[in-house]
Motif scaffolding. Sequence first.
Motif, mmCIF file in Angstrom:
data_model
loop_
_atom_site.group_PDB
_atom_site.id
_atom_site.type_symbol
_atom_site.label_atom_id
_atom_site.label_comp_id
_atom_site.label_asym_id
_atom_site.label_seq_id
_atom_site.Cartn_x
_atom_site.Cartn_y
_atom_site.Cartn_z
ATOM 1 N N THR A 75 -0.168 11.207 -1.315
ATOM 2 C CA THR A 75 1.007 10.708 -2.028
ATOM 3 C C THR A 75 0.651 9.407 -2.753
ATOM 4 O O THR A 75 -0.344 8.754 -2.422
ATOM 5 C CB THR A 75 2.160 10.455 -1.058
ATOM 6 N N PRO A 76 1.455 8.996 -3.730
ATOM 7 C CA PRO A 76 1.200 7.709 -4.386
ATOM 8 C C PRO A 76 1.187 6.536 -3.409
ATOM 9 O O PRO A 76 0.370 5.624 -3.545
ATOM 10 C CB PRO A 76 2.350 7.591 -5.397
ATOM 11 N N GLY A 77 2.101 6.556 -2.436
ATOM 12 C CA GLY A 77 2.128 5.463 -1.474
ATOM 13 C C GLY A 77 0.861 5.388 -0.642
ATOM 14 O O GLY A 77 0.349 4.301 -0.359
ATOM 15 N N GLU A 78 0.341 6.553 -0.217
ATOM 16 C CA GLU A 78 -0.905 6.563 0.555
ATOM 17 C C GLU A 78 -2.065 6.041 -0.276
ATOM 18 O O GLU A 78 -2.918 5.295 0.223
ATOM 19 C CB GLU A 78 -1.198 7.980 1.037
ATOM 20 N N GLN A 79 -2.124 6.413 -1.540
ATOM 21 C CA GLN A 79 -3.216 5.967 -2.389
ATOM 22 C C GLN A 79 -3.148 4.469 -2.658
ATOM 23 O O GLN A 79 -4.171 3.778 -2.619
ATOM 24 C CB GLN A 79 -3.192 6.733 -3.711
ATOM 25 N N ARG A 80 -1.970 3.950 -2.918
ATOM 26 C CA ARG A 80 -1.842 2.528 -3.233
ATOM 27 C C ARG A 80 -2.093 1.646 -2.014
ATOM 28 O O ARG A 80 -2.422 0.469 -2.153
ATOM 29 C CB ARG A 80 -0.445 2.255 -3.793
ATOM 30 N N ALA A 81 -1.939 2.197 -0.811
ATOM 31 C CA ALA A 81 -2.140 1.409 0.404
ATOM 32 C C ALA A 81 -3.527 1.590 0.995
ATOM 33 O O ALA A 81 -3.828 0.986 2.019
ATOM 34 C CB ALA A 81 -1.088 1.791 1.450
ATOM 35 N N ARG A 82 -4.378 2.407 0.387
ATOM 36 C CA ARG A 82 -5.668 2.705 0.995
ATOM 37 C C ARG A 82 -6.668 1.563 1.038
ATOM 38 O O ARG A 82 -7.398 1.452 2.007
ATOM 39 C CB ARG A 82 -6.319 3.904 0.278
ATOM 40 N N PRO A 83 -6.782 0.676 0.050
ATOM 41 C CA PRO A 83 -7.899 -0.267 0.083
ATOM 42 C C PRO A 83 -8.021 -1.058 1.366
ATOM 43 O O PRO A 83 -9.111 -1.201 1.899
ATOM 44 C CB PRO A 83 -7.604 -1.181 -1.110
ATOM 45 N N GLY A 84 -6.902 -1.572 1.898
ATOM 46 C CA GLY A 84 -6.968 -2.351 3.132
ATOM 47 C C GLY A 84 -7.835 -3.581 2.955
ATOM 48 O O GLY A 84 -7.801 -4.255 1.947
ATOM 49 N N ARG A 85 -8.683 -3.883 3.942
ATOM 50 C CA ARG A 85 -9.536 -5.064 3.897
ATOM 51 C C ARG A 85 -10.987 -4.717 3.601
ATOM 52 O O ARG A 85 -11.841 -5.591 3.575
ATOM 53 C CB ARG A 85 -9.449 -5.805 5.233
ATOM 54 N N GLU A 86 -11.282 -3.420 3.401
ATOM 55 C CA GLU A 86 -12.664 -3.010 3.170
ATOM 56 C C GLU A 86 -13.000 -3.092 1.694
ATOM 57 O O GLU A 86 -12.143 -3.027 0.834
ATOM 58 C CB GLU A 86 -12.889 -1.587 3.687
ATOM 59 N N ARG A 87 -14.308 -3.228 1.391
ATOM 60 C CA ARG A 87 -14.770 -3.386 0.023
ATOM 61 C C ARG A 87 -15.707 -2.256 -0.363
ATOM 62 O O ARG A 87 -16.617 -2.440 -1.167
ATOM 63 C CB ARG A 87 -15.481 -4.727 -0.144
ATOM 64 N N ARG A 88 -15.516 -1.070 0.224
ATOM 65 C CA ARG A 88 -16.352 0.080 -0.122
ATOM 66 C C ARG A 88 -15.628 0.962 -1.118
ATOM 67 O O ARG A 88 -14.407 1.119 -1.070
ATOM 68 C CB ARG A 88 -16.692 0.891 1.134
#
Length: 317
Positions: A75-88
């Motif tokens: 979903t759009p919400g899942e995609q927009r929240a994915r980055p988190g604190r990781e830089r990969r």
Amino acid sequence: MVEPVDAWWRRRQWSRGVPVPYAVGEFRAAWASYPVLIRQYHPEWNHGVVLTQIPPAADVLLTWECDVGHVFVATPGEQRARPGRERRRSVWCPECAVQAQPQRWPVLPAEWPDAVPFPQRVVRATGRQTLPAAPARGVPAGAVASSRGRARRTGERRQPVPRALCPKTPRLPSGEAFTSVCAPATASAVEADLRASLAARFDFTFDRNAIRLDRPFFDHVEAWPDIVLPELRVAIEYDSTGRHGLEHVGPRQETDRRKDRAVRAVGWEVVRIRTGRLPAIGPHDLEVSGISARTIDRLVDTLRELRGPLFVDAYAR
């Protein structure tokens, strides 16, 4: 209720009574700061619906393709929240994220000496099926840059000193600027150019890298802006989306807002230079395409608006 994109589109057509519920480009500004998602989205896999026609908060299942070629549904919400604190780069793809985790090999009984262990299939928490992988496109597998080179080109910062190895924040008044050994050393050439451009125009102090706060900000009672101007009590931040489009988007944007509130609470002001189509999050932010002479002029004008032209020009060279 989450539903496929074709069913969602038909329902919106019925509820709005028009063949095109959302015009192309209606939500362009909301998606502009997610260049990775713009690249991963394909209208031909989503019944011809363009990404800018989909509200970011819509509960709709969309098909995406990562840079490696994995095709997945989210979903759009899942995609927009994915980055988190990781830089990969893989954090936006569930398959890549699973492969990046260390695999646990099963322990076989001793009576099976010739058996070869194999990795177990991992099922994602969402329970959604991953589609067959598409032909790989994008960055070649061998195109891997060093962390230092990547940081110098994209403006990414190194990790700060761990709290266990970092001395306590000195007992200073709230709002005091000082030199902190806990602050991460920047490897960004852009920030260095910005600092040099300001130093060529003004006789400011550039040897401070931290501001004493009146409340904890994560693990420290101090903030580490990119550039600290103690004479003006102004902190300057340079924001870009980074090489993989993971910087200053999603949850990290909320972290930037929290940092700005903490700095303003001790009497400072924050000016963010936002590039890569990042929207402004503060009243004095500058939305620019990059660091240029015009950007420096706009920054100087903003400093004059904040602290007064007579006070700022008193430090002019």
